[in-house]
Design an enzyme around this catalytic site. Structure first.
Site, PDB file in Angstrom:
ATOM      1  N   CYS A   1     -79.918  16.638 -22.775  1.00  0.00           N
ATOM      2  CA  CYS A   1     -78.676  17.410 -22.816  1.00  0.00           C
ATOM      3  C   CYS A   1     -79.062  18.876 -22.651  1.00  0.00           C
ATOM      4  O   CYS A   1     -79.770  19.439 -23.498  1.00  0.00           O
ATOM      5  CB  CYS A   1     -77.960  17.181 -24.146  1.00  0.00           C
ATOM      6  SG  CYS A   1     -76.427  18.112 -24.222  1.00  0.00           S
TER       7      CYS A   1
ATOM      8  N   HIS B   1     -77.114  21.806 -22.334  1.00  0.00           N
ATOM      9  CA  HIS B   1     -76.506  22.797 -23.246  1.00  0.00           C
ATOM     10  C   HIS B   1     -77.051  22.570 -24.640  1.00  0.00           C
ATOM     11  O   HIS B   1     -77.270  23.513 -25.403  1.00  0.00           O
ATOM     12  CB  HIS B   1     -74.968  22.694 -23.237  1.00  0.00           C
ATOM     13  CG  HIS B   1     -74.416  21.800 -24.297  1.00  0.00           C
ATOM     14  ND1 HIS B   1     -74.150  20.457 -24.113  1.00  0.00           N
ATOM     15  CD2 HIS B   1     -74.146  22.053 -25.606  1.00  0.00           C
ATOM     16  CE1 HIS B   1     -73.718  19.942 -25.244  1.00  0.00           C
ATOM     17  NE2 HIS B   1     -73.698  20.875 -26.169  1.00  0.00           N
TER      18      HIS B   1
ATOM     19  N   HIS C   1     -71.460  10.215 -16.264  1.00  0.00           N
ATOM     20  CA  HIS C   1     -70.962  11.595 -16.179  1.00  0.00           C
ATOM     21  C   HIS C   1     -70.359  11.793 -14.784  1.00  0.00           C
ATOM     22  O   HIS C   1     -71.004  11.475 -13.782  1.00  0.00           O
ATOM     23  CB  HIS C   1     -72.083  12.621 -16.356  1.00  0.00           C
ATOM     24  CG  HIS C   1     -72.653  12.690 -17.731  1.00  0.00           C
ATOM     25  ND1 HIS C   1     -73.468  11.717 -18.255  1.00  0.00           N
ATOM     26  CD2 HIS C   1     -72.531  13.642 -18.695  1.00  0.00           C
ATOM     27  CE1 HIS C   1     -73.832  12.062 -19.487  1.00  0.00           C
ATOM     28  NE2 HIS C   1     -73.275  13.222 -19.780  1.00  0.00           N
TER      29      HIS C   1
ATOM     30  N   ASP D   1     -66.956  18.835 -20.679  1.00  0.00           N
ATOM     31  CA  ASP D   1     -67.980  19.803 -21.076  1.00  0.00           C
ATOM     32  C   ASP D   1     -67.416  21.217 -20.949  1.00  0.00           C
ATOM     33  O   ASP D   1     -66.976  21.612 -19.869  1.00  0.00           O
ATOM     34  CB  ASP D   1     -69.221  19.623 -20.188  1.00  0.00           C
ATOM     35  CG  ASP D   1     -70.459  20.261 -20.802  1.00  0.00           C
ATOM     36  OD1 ASP D   1     -70.313  21.261 -21.530  1.00  0.00           O
ATOM     37  OD2 ASP D   1     -71.567  19.759 -20.542  1.00  0.00           O
TER      38      ASP D   1
ATOM     39  N   CYS E   1     -72.669  22.390 -18.063  1.00  0.00           N
ATOM     40  CA  CYS E   1     -73.441  21.152 -18.211  1.00  0.00           C
ATOM     41  C   CYS E   1     -74.847  21.315 -17.620  1.00  0.00           C
ATOM     42  O   CYS E   1     -75.014  21.383 -16.390  1.00  0.00           O
ATOM     43  CB  CYS E   1     -72.730  19.964 -17.567  1.00  0.00           C
ATOM     44  SG  CYS E   1     -73.491  18.384 -17.984  1.00  0.00           S
ATOM     45  N   GLY E   2     -75.829  21.365 -18.499  1.00  0.00           N
ATOM     46  CA  GLY E   2     -77.205  21.604 -18.055  1.00  0.00           C
ATOM     47  C   GLY E   2     -77.751  20.489 -17.188  1.00  0.00           C
ATOM     48  O   GLY E   2     -78.363  20.750 -16.134  1.00  0.00           O
ATOM     49  N   THR E   3     -77.520  19.246 -17.600  1.00  0.00           N
ATOM     50  CA  THR E   3     -78.032  18.141 -16.789  1.00  0.00           C
ATOM     51  C   THR E   3     -77.192  18.003 -15.512  1.00  0.00           C
ATOM     52  O   THR E   3     -77.718  17.648 -14.454  1.00  0.00           O
ATOM     53  CB  THR E   3     -78.059  16.820 -17.593  1.00  0.00           C
ATOM     54  OG1 THR E   3     -76.779  16.612 -18.211  1.00  0.00           O
ATOM     55  CG2 THR E   3     -79.133  16.846 -18.667  1.00  0.00           C
TER      56      THR E   3
END
Ligand code: PYC
Length: 335
Positions: free
Chosen positions: A92, A94, A212, A238, A242-244
């Site tokens: 994850c 964030h 996602h 989110d 969203c980092g990923t």
């Protein structure tokens, strides 16, 4: 008065508006083994912890939990297992930024660079300041491009399947305008896309469910390259970019030749928070850096990227979650 059980020590933060709750102490003993093995043990024997931490009445749908663990990797300062209202996350982005800021707030990591172990591999976090963090994510890649699915009420929707630490379906032209007032309609459309992917058997590598969904639109500010809406596995959206999801996005841009190594991509979220992202290419000669990455991608010339994501997180609370033994909802409201 009944005696409450010992509390669960938590630190809350938010990264670009998206909350992370770090469980510092008071979690179950998961024994030894890799973090992936301990995630399975947590899921199978102590899922109450997840439900207590993120579900109502102590949590809510958007919150991501992060259980602090000891790392088995001597290069990592700590391990972390991420979870949400519906289950567990491989990585994850964030959340990793929030964890780094929280660990610094607790005095457990200095400014500068440390490694954290996740169930899908080690990541590197660099604390530029008490609130600004760059993460170097797990290797990310596009798995399938231009996949069209037939979506109820929307018709054909085309997107790419990519890995950025979680599996994403990325739709370049959002079927619904990406504005805050459309969050309910965006959520509904993204659920329909998710159901269509499942119905048509479109998955990530190894048949793993794509959980996602990410829609894109032009940015509304001159400082970002794009704006997104991301539907998370449990139905929340989110608040951060969203980092990923941003990692998956830059893997697609790299595959399309639209973003070169070292170039910056600024991703804006539905609420206007931003991550700056760039990448370098994976080093195929270093076996340690390509764990879990299919070598066929190299043979096909598909770039596998190591994303760097920079964002800001802030502490929003610290305390203890209390579970009174008599409370029928001491482990949260199960969904
Ligand atoms: O930042 O990677 C992320 C993330 C995944 C789910 C919610 N946030």
């Amino acid at each position: 008065m009944p005696t409450p059980t010992a509390g669960i020590h938590i630190v809350d933060s938010h990264t670009g508006g998206e909350p992370t709750r770090l469980v510092v102490d008071g979690g179950p003993d998961l024994g030894s083994g890799s973090l992936a093995q301990r995630l399975i043990r947590l899921r199978e024997t102590a899922d109450d912890l997840r439900q207590t931490v993120v579900n109502e009445p102590r949590g809510w749908d958007a919150i991501v939990g992060a259980l602090l663990c000891e790392s088995t990797d001597p290069h990592c300062a700590a391990g972390v297992i991420f979870f949400n209202n519906t289950g567990y996350l491989g990585m994850c982005g964030h959340g990793a930024i929030g964890v780094a800021v929280s660990l610094h707030y607790l005095g457990r990591v200095p400014l500068g660079r440390v490694k954290l172990e996740t169930p899908v591999g080690p990541i590197e976090v660099t604390l530029q300041s008490a609130n600004e963090v760059t993460i170097e994510n797990v290797p990310s890649y596009r798995w399938r491009s231009d996949v069209t699915v037939n979506v109820e009420e929307l018709g054909p929707v085309t997107g790419d399947v990519a890995w950025g630490g979680n599996w994403f379906f990325l739709v370049q032209d959002s079927p619904v305008e990406v504005v805050r007032t459309n969050i309910a309609a965006l959520t509904d459309a993204a659920w329909r896309v998710r159901r269509a992917l499942a119905a048509e058997g479109v998955t990530g590598r190894g048949g793993i469910e794509i959980d996602h969904i990410e829609f894109f639109a032009p940015a509304t500010t001159g400082v970002a390259n794009s704006r997104n809406f991301v539907l998370c596995p449990g139905g929340a959206y989110d608040r951060s970019p969203c980092g990923t999801g941003t990692s998956a996005k830059i893997a697609c841009l790299a595959a399309d030749g639209k973003l070169g190594p070292g170039e910056t991509w600024v991703q804006e979220s539905i609420i206007g928070s931003r991550f700056a992202a760039s990448y370098h290419l994976v080093d195929w000669t270093d076996p340690a850096s390509v764990i879990n990455v299919p070598t066929t991608l190299d043979e096909q010339g598909v770039p596998v990227v190591i994303p760097r994501i920079t964002g800001q997180a802030f502490i929003s609370g610290e305390g203890f979650l209390v579970q009174q033994p008599e409370d029928p909802f001491r482990c949260g409201v199960r969904c």
